[in-house]
Motif scaffolding. Sequence first.
Motif, PDB file in Angstrom:
ATOM      1  N   ALA A   1       0.819  -1.210   0.000  1.00  7.72           N
ATOM      2  CA  ALA A   1       0.000   0.000   0.000  1.00  7.72           C
ATOM      3  C   ALA A   1       0.852   1.259   0.000  1.00  7.72           C
ATOM      4  O   ALA A   1       0.406   2.314  -0.458  1.00  7.72           O
ATOM      5  CB  ALA A   1      -0.930   0.002   1.209  1.00  7.72           C
ATOM      6  N   LEU A   2       2.076   1.166   0.508  1.00 10.99           N
ATOM      7  CA  LEU A   2       2.978   2.320   0.487  1.00 10.99           C
ATOM      8  C   LEU A   2       3.917   2.278  -0.712  1.00 10.99           C
ATOM      9  O   LEU A   2       4.169   3.310  -1.349  1.00 10.99           O
ATOM     10  CB  LEU A   2       3.793   2.371   1.782  1.00 10.99           C
ATOM     11  N   ALA A   3       4.444   1.104  -1.041  1.00 10.53           N
ATOM     12  CA  ALA A   3       5.439   1.001  -2.101  1.00 10.53           C
ATOM     13  C   ALA A   3       4.842   1.275  -3.481  1.00 10.53           C
ATOM     14  O   ALA A   3       5.451   1.990  -4.293  1.00 10.53           O
ATOM     15  CB  ALA A   3       6.080  -0.385  -2.085  1.00 10.53           C
ATOM     16  N   VAL A   4       3.673   0.744  -3.757  1.00 12.02           N
ATOM     17  CA  VAL A   4       3.074   0.928  -5.082  1.00 12.02           C
ATOM     18  C   VAL A   4       2.744   2.395  -5.355  1.00 12.02           C
ATOM     19  O   VAL A   4       3.078   2.914  -6.433  1.00 12.02           O
ATOM     20  CB  VAL A   4       1.822   0.033  -5.232  1.00 12.02           C
ATOM     21  N   PRO A   5       2.096   3.122  -4.416  1.00 12.47           N
ATOM     22  CA  PRO A   5       1.885   4.556  -4.675  1.00 12.47           C
ATOM     23  C   PRO A   5       3.189   5.332  -4.845  1.00 12.47           C
ATOM     24  O   PRO A   5       3.242   6.269  -5.654  1.00 12.47           O
ATOM     25  CB  PRO A   5       1.114   5.030  -3.433  1.00 12.47           C
ATOM     26  N   MET A   6       4.233   4.967  -4.097  1.00 17.19           N
ATOM     27  CA  MET A   6       5.513   5.652  -4.264  1.00 17.19           C
ATOM     28  C   MET A   6       6.046   5.473  -5.679  1.00 17.19           C
ATOM     29  O   MET A   6       6.539   6.431  -6.291  1.00 17.19           O
ATOM     30  CB  MET A   6       6.528   5.128  -3.242  1.00 17.19           C
TER      31      MET A   6
END
Length: 251
Positions: free
Chosen positions: A221-226
Amino acid sequence: MTQEASGEETFISHLVELRDRLVKAAIGVAIVCAALFSWPGAAEIYDYLAAPMLASLPAGAKMIATGVTAPFLVPMKVTLVLALILSLPWVFYQAWAFIAPGLYAHEKRLVLPLVISSSLLFMAGVAFCYFFVFGRVFHFIANFAPASIAVMPDIENYLDFVMSMCLAFGATFEVPVVVVILVRMGIVSVEKLRSIRPYAIVGAFAIAAVVTPPDAVSMLALAVPMCLLFELGLILAPVFVRVSQAPPENA
């Protein structure tokens, strides 16, 4: 002596202007904070913040307060932090108004969009964390706990966890702004950033693994948006560079 006196007066005038802008920013935060205390109130705001955790606990379960003053101070802190987040556009505007007189017209075309986008992206990161990540993280933690353990989170520890997660997501959502600034300042080119894309993706997953709890859902959830925001920065950076270029001098 005249030049020295003029320089000193200019420096003092800048300090006065900085003081005024800081005061205006603080007043804006105080007004929003007072409005939040009036409605919906500090207790209701904390209940709303605690909703994702309470939803993952057994029916009727509540959080606990181990400190004597915690039931009063923790909702107050939550309200203050929320007031600061909601006031970010006003705070950034005061920063913009302070530096704008020293910028050229073409530079102003870059700074003002960055000020607006920075505040909106930070708010988007916090909202994404609350509405999408918290429920899944707390559900994972509650299901992972052994049956012999009664999960009763302390409100102060919960606040620390929530604030650190919101700050992490809000900061990582600023990736497009960072990319645009790096390219505009000439520190790195868009072509170079594209060439190191695989390393950026690995770095995003490494940061997500360190910042988020140890479950795959919150890490993704954090890595993909980054990664997506990094690509967005690569698309927007050339546009901002063209818009903020100084006009050609007349021959």
